[in-house]
Design an enzyme around this catalytic site. Sequence first.
Site, PDB file in Angstrom:
ATOM      1  N   GLY A 125      -1.239  21.244 -27.022  1.00 39.65           N
ATOM      2  CA  GLY A 125      -0.945  20.360 -26.391  1.00 39.65           C
ATOM      3  C   GLY A 125       0.622  20.262 -26.139  1.00 39.65           C
ATOM      4  O   GLY A 125       1.279  20.929 -26.742  1.00 39.65           O
TER       5      GLY A 125
ATOM      6  N   SER B 176      -1.919  16.828 -34.089  1.00 45.51           N
ATOM      7  CA  SER B 176      -0.641  17.486 -34.730  1.00 45.51           C
ATOM      8  C   SER B 176       0.111  16.444 -35.252  1.00 45.51           C
ATOM      9  O   SER B 176       0.564  15.576 -34.798  1.00 45.51           O
ATOM     10  CB  SER B 176       0.090  18.166 -33.378  1.00 45.51           C
ATOM     11  OG  SER B 176       1.454  18.752 -33.717  1.00 45.51           O
TER      12      SER B 176
HETATM   13  O1  OSB Z   1       4.062  23.776 -30.583  1.00 43.38           O
HETATM   14  O2  OSB Z   1       2.222  22.955 -30.464  1.00 43.38           O
HETATM   15  C1  OSB Z   1       3.442  22.799 -30.170  1.00 43.38           C
HETATM   16  C2  OSB Z   1       4.247  19.445 -28.984  1.00 43.38           C
HETATM   17  C3  OSB Z   1       5.351  19.615 -28.104  1.00 43.38           C
HETATM   18  C4  OSB Z   1       5.823  20.941 -28.089  1.00 43.38           C
HETATM   19  C5  OSB Z   1       5.084  21.967 -28.804  1.00 43.38           C
HETATM   20  C6  OSB Z   1       4.133  21.606 -29.452  1.00 43.38           C
HETATM   21  C7  OSB Z   1       3.742  20.292 -29.608  1.00 43.38           C
HETATM   22  C8  OSB Z   1       2.665  20.009 -30.696  1.00 43.38           C
HETATM   23  C9  OSB Z   1       2.030  18.729 -30.256  1.00 43.38           C
HETATM   24  O3  OSB Z   1       2.573  20.399 -31.562  1.00 43.38           O
HETATM   25  C10 OSB Z   1       0.556  19.022 -29.602  1.00 43.38           C
HETATM   26  C11 OSB Z   1      -0.086  17.709 -28.927  1.00 43.38           C
HETATM   27  O4  OSB Z   1      -0.547  16.952 -29.484  1.00 43.38           O
HETATM   28  O5  OSB Z   1       0.131  17.587 -27.712  1.00 43.38           O
END
Ligand code: OSB
Length: 363
Positions: free
Chosen positions: A286, A131
């Site tokens: 995640g 991400s």
């Molecule tokens: O919306 O998926 C999400 C991280 C923190 C809160 C929400 C999200 C995310 C990510 C990162 O997109 C996912 C990861 O690499 O753990």
Amino acid sequence: MRIEGVELRWVGLPLVSPFRTSFGTETDRVILLVRVVTDVGEGWGECVAMAEPVYSSEYVDGAAHVIREFLLPLAHPDPWRAEQAFRPVRGHPMAKAALEAAILDAWLRSRGVSFGEFLGAVRPAVPAGVSVGIMDSVPELLAAVEGYLAEGYLRIKLKIEPGWDEEPVRAVRERFPDVLLQADANAAYTLRDAPRLARLDPFDLLLVEQPLPEDDIAGHAELARRLRTPVCLDESITSARIAADAIARGATSIVNVKPGRVGGFLEARRVHDVCAAHGVPVWCGGMLETGVGRAANVALAALPNFTLPGDTSASARYYREDVTEPFVLEDGHLRVPEGPGLGVVPDAERLAAFTLRKQYIPL
Ligand code: OSB
Ligand code: MG
């Protein structure tokens, strides 16, 4: 098995780089770890709530309070009975999931069974996506994506918001024509933005994640009719029942599964099952987890209907040092731990170094 007490531990870990989403910028993660102490051994769980209530209503100190004051007195050593016992407490899925995971870890370790075996994993390793946060410029974004692809990541997710959507998506697609690509808005748009979101249609995205507010199932259904890109819900899916409802209404054709968001791994498996029954593929989301949460997520992501790469990245994507042995990319995959329970434990020395505060609550 008898639960003797629980330790709550606040851990502070700097991220290797700031992570910007439509709801804010994270530079340091504060993580609540839960250690259940039983007469036959310990179990670990990670609470995925963030320091502030900006992804959902939960936040670290609130979750710790709920665990200490309301959930722990109801806890039961049998994971299904614990889940049932927590039901009178409304909401707080991340707090429930953390305590449930710690109980499940202790319970599985005492039986010599891994999370993967217990959940029904069918793969020894899972494909890893990454991400990628909102950046200050397109060249900076392209450099970051190039670096991740060079490391072997098999899918790129771009965080988007109004003003950072068509241009970065187009740039990444033009530079990397064959990469598996998707976008995540974290609820930053409204249905009035449908024409703007439709401008992502030419870029062959796997999906657009949570474009609208979490309580707008009807809006997502209407939006899905207006987009060629499949709509995937994250924040909106808080239970298997809501997953079934959102699918039936045409609001989501792919589902992001996060155990913390749905109240635990038992419910996460039900989300997987109900999606499978409807022919809806799922992938594992995640929350910038440490190795404790990642171990369980990777086991979950090995279930049969997890057919898309997840946000299950290697430890090094988040932290210079993880609290467990690091998860590493092997040919774009993370291996599912095989030992009993989570198959990993926090390293006592590193854990001590990162601990901000801890509290032991005897039962
Ligand atoms: O919306 O998926 C999400 C991280 C923190 C809160 C929400 C999200 C995310 C990510 C990162 O997109 C996912 C990861 O690499 O753990
Ligand atoms: Mg998301």
